[in-house]
Design a protein around this motif. Structure first.
Motif, short mmCIF file in Angstrom:
data_model
loop_
_atom_site.label_atom_id
_atom_site.label_comp_id
_atom_site.label_asym_id
_atom_site.label_seq_id
_atom_site.Cartn_x
_atom_site.Cartn_y
_atom_site.Cartn_z
N LEU A 63 0.77 -1.32 0.03
CA LEU A 63 0.11 0.15 -0.09
C LEU A 63 0.80 1.31 -0.17
CD1 LEU A 63 -2.75 -1.13 2.70
CD2 LEU A 63 -2.95 -1.04 0.17
N MET A 64 2.00 1.12 0.67
CA MET A 64 2.50 2.56 0.94
C MET A 64 3.66 2.66 -0.68
SD MET A 64 2.67 3.62 3.82
CE MET A 64 4.03 4.71 3.80
N ILE A 65 3.88 1.51 -1.11
CA ILE A 65 4.70 1.73 -2.70
C ILE A 65 3.38 2.32 -3.43
CG2 ILE A 65 5.55 0.35 -4.62
CD1 ILE A 65 6.64 -1.61 -2.43
N LYS A 66 2.43 1.79 -3.54
CA LYS A 66 1.43 2.44 -4.28
C LYS A 66 0.95 3.68 -3.92
CE LYS A 66 -3.19 1.45 -6.31
NZ LYS A 66 -4.63 0.63 -6.12
N GLN A 67 0.91 4.12 -2.90
CA GLN A 67 0.93 5.62 -2.63
C GLN A 67 1.98 6.65 -3.02
OE1 GLN A 67 0.26 6.21 1.78
NE2 GLN A 67 0.08 8.37 1.52
N THR A 68 3.29 5.76 -2.80
CA THR A 68 4.19 6.78 -3.19
C THR A 68 4.51 6.83 -4.55
OG1 THR A 68 5.72 5.74 -1.17
CG2 THR A 68 6.95 6.77 -3.11
N ARG A 69 4.12 5.88 -5.22
CA ARG A 69 4.25 5.93 -6.74
C ARG A 69 3.02 7.05 -7.45
NH1 ARG A 69 4.60 -0.48 -8.37
NH2 ARG A 69 6.93 -0.41 -8.18
N SER A 70 1.91 6.97 -6.60
CA SER A 70 0.82 7.93 -6.96
C SER A 70 1.30 9.38 -6.68
CB SER A 70 -0.61 7.48 -6.26
OG SER A 70 -1.34 8.66 -6.59
N SER A 71 1.99 9.46 -5.55
CA SER A 71 2.41 10.69 -5.21
C SER A 71 3.43 11.28 -6.30
CB SER A 71 2.94 10.76 -3.79
OG SER A 71 3.58 12.13 -3.34
N LYS A 72 4.31 10.30 -6.71
CA LYS A 72 5.39 10.93 -7.74
C LYS A 72 4.70 11.20 -8.88
CE LYS A 72 9.04 8.52 -8.05
NZ LYS A 72 9.98 7.11 -8.24
N ALA A 73 3.56 10.52 -9.36
CA ALA A 73 3.00 10.79 -10.78
C ALA A 73 2.39 12.14 -10.52
CB ALA A 73 1.93 9.72 -10.81
N MET A 74 1.76 12.19 -9.36
CA MET A 74 0.78 13.78 -9.26
C MET A 74 2.14 14.97 -9.38
SD MET A 74 -2.26 13.26 -9.41
CE MET A 74 -2.91 15.09 -8.59
N GLN A 75 2.99 14.46 -8.63
CA GLN A 75 4.22 15.51 -8.50
C GLN A 75 4.54 15.83 -10.05
OE1 GLN A 75 7.34 14.65 -5.95
NE2 GLN A 75 8.71 15.95 -6.98
N ALA A 76 5.02 14.67 -11.01
CA ALA A 76 5.48 14.97 -12.28
C ALA A 76 4.52 15.80 -13.10
CB ALA A 76 5.63 13.55 -12.91
N LEU A 77 3.25 15.74 -12.69
CA LEU A 77 2.19 16.38 -13.37
C LEU A 77 2.04 18.24 -13.05
CD1 LEU A 77 -0.84 14.06 -14.09
CD2 LEU A 77 1.13 14.65 -15.80
N GLN A 78 2.67 18.41 -12.00
CA GLN A 78 2.52 19.49 -11.41
C GLN A 78 2.95 20.93 -12.41
OE1 GLN A 78 1.04 20.69 -8.53
NE2 GLN A 78 0.63 18.53 -8.44
N PRO A 79 3.85 21.04 -13.05
CA PRO A 79 4.33 21.87 -14.06
C PRO A 79 3.08 22.08 -15.16
CG PRO A 79 6.01 20.28 -13.73
CD PRO A 79 4.96 19.87 -13.14
N GLN A 101 -12.25 20.31 -16.65
CA GLN A 101 -12.48 19.18 -17.81
C GLN A 101 -10.89 19.11 -18.30
OE1 GLN A 101 -15.01 21.08 -20.40
NE2 GLN A 101 -16.95 20.55 -19.08
N GLU A 102 -10.34 20.19 -18.40
CA GLU A 102 -8.85 19.78 -18.81
C GLU A 102 -7.92 19.22 -17.93
OE1 GLU A 102 -7.34 21.04 -21.75
OE2 GLU A 102 -9.14 22.08 -22.48
N THR A 103 -7.97 19.62 -16.50
CA THR A 103 -7.43 18.68 -15.55
C THR A 103 -7.67 17.12 -15.58
OG1 THR A 103 -7.28 20.61 -14.22
CG2 THR A 103 -6.82 18.69 -13.20
N MET A 104 -8.98 16.79 -15.77
CA MET A 104 -9.22 15.44 -15.66
C MET A 104 -8.77 14.80 -17.22
SD MET A 104 -10.55 14.80 -13.12
CE MET A 104 -10.95 13.07 -13.45
N ALA A 105 -8.80 15.54 -18.28
CA ALA A 105 -8.39 14.99 -19.34
C ALA A 105 -6.77 14.78 -19.33
CB ALA A 105 -8.38 15.89 -20.64
N LEU A 106 -6.00 15.59 -18.71
CA LEU A 106 -4.52 15.55 -18.20
C LEU A 106 -4.36 14.11 -17.51
CD1 LEU A 106 -1.34 16.53 -18.63
CD2 LEU A 106 -1.96 17.90 -16.28
N PHE A 107 -5.29 14.02 -16.56
CA PHE A 107 -5.01 13.13 -15.72
C PHE A 107 -5.05 11.49 -16.69
CE2 PHE A 107 -6.51 15.38 -11.76
CZ PHE A 107 -4.99 15.51 -11.56
N GLY A 111 -2.61 8.46 -17.42
CA GLY A 111 -3.23 7.49 -16.60
C GLY A 111 -2.95 7.47 -15.13
N VAL A 112 -3.32 8.68 -14.57
CA VAL A 112 -3.01 9.23 -13.24
C VAL A 112 -4.49 9.21 -12.61
CG1 VAL A 112 -2.34 10.88 -11.61
CG2 VAL A 112 -0.81 10.43 -13.62
#
Length: 245
Positions: A63-79, A101-107, A111-112
């Protein structure tokens, strides 16, 4: 609310006769696991707490690995998310709907799932809180000692509280590597949390401080292996910044 309702019973000893979903299915099984593990280790409840802490951390590791990977993916999309916020900076309803709408399309494009990091936390929190209850409410633990301290009272030399605070700081520093400048509030928590842990550990039984120390050490090792490349990159950036100054 169902899980956390048991928090009101933190001062009541846990036994096989304790009633309620929280006590019967979360706290008492964990208390029994600590007791049986300690008996297996020659009646040493300190080693029992250490062993079960590591066991629990290994159990929730996926669970911790999954949470960390999700956090890294969100961090990569911040710019890219910041560019969208600047593009749709107007506060009117239509503009904000377009931003969503644009934010959800970005996700979807990358695949985030923005909620993916929350689900592992929701699952692991009852386990960790239940383990905390099991340690504090198991009367047998308070009757034993380990190393230089009695498990049922606070560390008289404040060694465990200081170690708990230091390891909390290191663990958080590793988790937030490279993001402190992006989020000033998180940078503030980097200092507030260790201080809080030290204050709590000074006043709480040493058994809980031991649990915090072991859990933090496990998290430090875990974070090193999960975020190794990120940690090296953040360290290189800091060194480069220091050299320029």
């Amino acid at each position: 609310m169902l899980f956390l309702s048991g928090c009101t019973e933190v001062n009541k000893p846990i036994t096989s006769e304790s009633e309620g979903f929280w006590n019967e299915y979360i706290v008492y099984p964990l208390s029994l696991l600590i007791t049986k593990t300690a008996e297996f280790l020659g009646g040493n409840f300190g080693l029992g707490i250490i062993a079960v802490t590591i066991l629990i951390r290994l159990f929730i590791l996926p669970l911790m690995i999954k949470q960390t990977r999700s956090s890294k993916a969100m961090q990569a999309l911040q710019p890219e998310m910041q560019k969208l916020r600047e593009k749709y900076s107007s506060k009117d309803q239509k503009t904000q709907q377009k931003l969503q709408q644009e934010t959800m399309a970005l996700f979807q494009k990358h695949g985030v799932n923005p909620l993916a990091g929350c689900f592992p936390l929701i699952i692991q929190m009852p386990i960790l809180i239940g383990f905390y209850h099991a340690i504090s409410r198991t009367e047998e633990i308070a009757q034993h000692s380990f190393l230089w301290f009695d498990l049922g009272v606070a560390d008289p030399f404040y060694i465990l509280p200081l170690i708990a605070g230091a390891t909390t700081f290191i663990q958080q520093k590793m988790m937030m590597a490279g993001t402190e400048n992006q989020n000033p509030q998180m940078a503030m928590m980097l200092w507030i949390m260790p201080i809080m842990i030290i204050v709590f550990a000074i006043n709480f039984p040493a058994a809980l401080s031991l649990y915090w120390v072991v859990g933090n050490l496990f998290m430090i090792v875990q974070t090193y292996f999960i975020k190794g490349p990120d940690l090296k990159k953040a360290a290189a950036t800091e060194n480069a910044g220091g050299a320029k100054k």
